[in-house]
Design a protein around this motif. Structure first.
Motif, short mmCIF file in Angstrom:
data_model
loop_
_atom_site.label_atom_id
_atom_site.label_comp_id
_atom_site.label_asym_id
_atom_site.label_seq_id
_atom_site.Cartn_x
_atom_site.Cartn_y
_atom_site.Cartn_z
N LYS A 1 -27.09 37.53 87.75
CA LYS A 1 -27.28 36.85 86.47
C LYS A 1 -26.17 37.26 85.52
O LYS A 1 -25.75 38.41 85.50
CB LYS A 1 -28.65 37.21 85.88
N SER B 1 -25.32 43.92 73.86
CA SER B 1 -25.36 45.09 74.73
C SER B 1 -24.08 45.93 74.60
O SER B 1 -24.05 47.09 74.99
CB SER B 1 -25.55 44.68 76.19
N VAL C 1 -23.84 44.38 91.92
CA VAL C 1 -24.56 43.46 91.04
C VAL C 1 -23.84 42.11 90.96
O VAL C 1 -24.45 41.05 91.09
CB VAL C 1 -24.71 44.06 89.62
N ASN D 1 -22.25 42.81 80.62
CA ASN D 1 -23.19 43.69 79.93
C ASN D 1 -22.50 45.01 79.61
O ASN D 1 -21.76 45.54 80.44
CB ASN D 1 -24.40 43.94 80.84
N ASP E 1 -26.68 40.31 83.37
CA ASP E 1 -26.65 41.60 84.07
C ASP E 1 -25.23 42.05 84.36
O ASP E 1 -24.96 43.25 84.49
CB ASP E 1 -27.43 41.53 85.37
#
Length: 221
Positions: free
Chosen positions: A26, A93, A46, A32, A29
């Motif tokens: 995503k 973030s 990831v 970030n 994610d």
């Protein structure tokens, strides 16, 4: 009793099944702030494997969005996201409340307002640029200690009408004050005299990309 060959095949098939069942990455994610400072192997666990790499720069496609990660020394030290109507930047973030609202258009003015100002403007080229590449205008912001002196580099590629018109206004103001050579030779990159004029010209221009990290590279004189 399984032979070594059959056991190897079974393990390989299990690995493929595990990869196939893994959920797609995503954007939230991958792009970030928590990814900064992680090692490249963790980042790719990831984000997935890079589509292309050039030295320390690695390019990924996540939910249809283009992300570039710089991993000098094997550690992620900056992230760049190309922006579009379907690829929106949420900077919270990275820089907390200094970030503009994630659901609004990412313009230079919106970021200037949310960050408290102080943007420094740079450009690859504004006049007599030639056709070898599409130049960009950049606005650099450095956050306070509270956000680890995080830097944000907002970019507008000079290909659409709005940024081209804005760059023309900025160039005209500098030409009137300092002459043509000052603009053609990009001497404005070495002083902050004309940042207010640039901010006024680009306030409503939507960014084409945004990069976050520390020690970000910007155009020189």
């Amino acid at each position: 009793m399984k032979t070594r060959a059959s056991l190897f095949v079974s393990l390989a098939l299990c690995g493929l099944a595990s990869q196939a069942s893994a959920a797609p990455a995503k954007l939230a994610d991958v792009f970030n702030g928590e990814m900064l400072g992680t090692n490249l192997r963790y980042f790719e666990s990831v984000a997935g494997i890079a589509r292309t790499s050039n030295g320390d720069s690695h390019n990924y496609k996540v939910q249809g969005c283009d992300i570039t990660a710089n991993a000098a020394g094997g550690t992620i030290n900056e992230l760049r996201l190309e922006l579009s109507p379907t690829c929106k930047a949420d900077l919270h973030s990275f820089i907390g409340d200094f970030a503009p609202a994630a659901n609004q258009a990412f313009t230079f003015g919106a970021f200037n307002e949310s960050s408290g100002g102080g943007l420094e403007f740079y450009a690859d080229c504004l006049q007599l640029c030639g056709n070898a590449y599409d130049p960009s205008v950049y606005a650099l912001w450095e956050g306070p200690r509270a956000v680890g002196f995080m830097q944000v580099l907002v970019e507008a590629k000079l290909v659409d009408d709005a940024p081209i018109e804005a760059s023309g206004k900025w160039a005209a103001a500098m030409t009137q004050a300092k002459g043509d050579d000052f603009v053609v030779d990009t001497r404005f990159n070495c002083e902050r005299t004309f940042d207010p004029q640039a901010m006024q010209a680009f306030a409503k221009v939507q960014a084409s990309a945004v990069t976050l990290g520390t020690g970000l590279t910007k155009p020189g004189c």
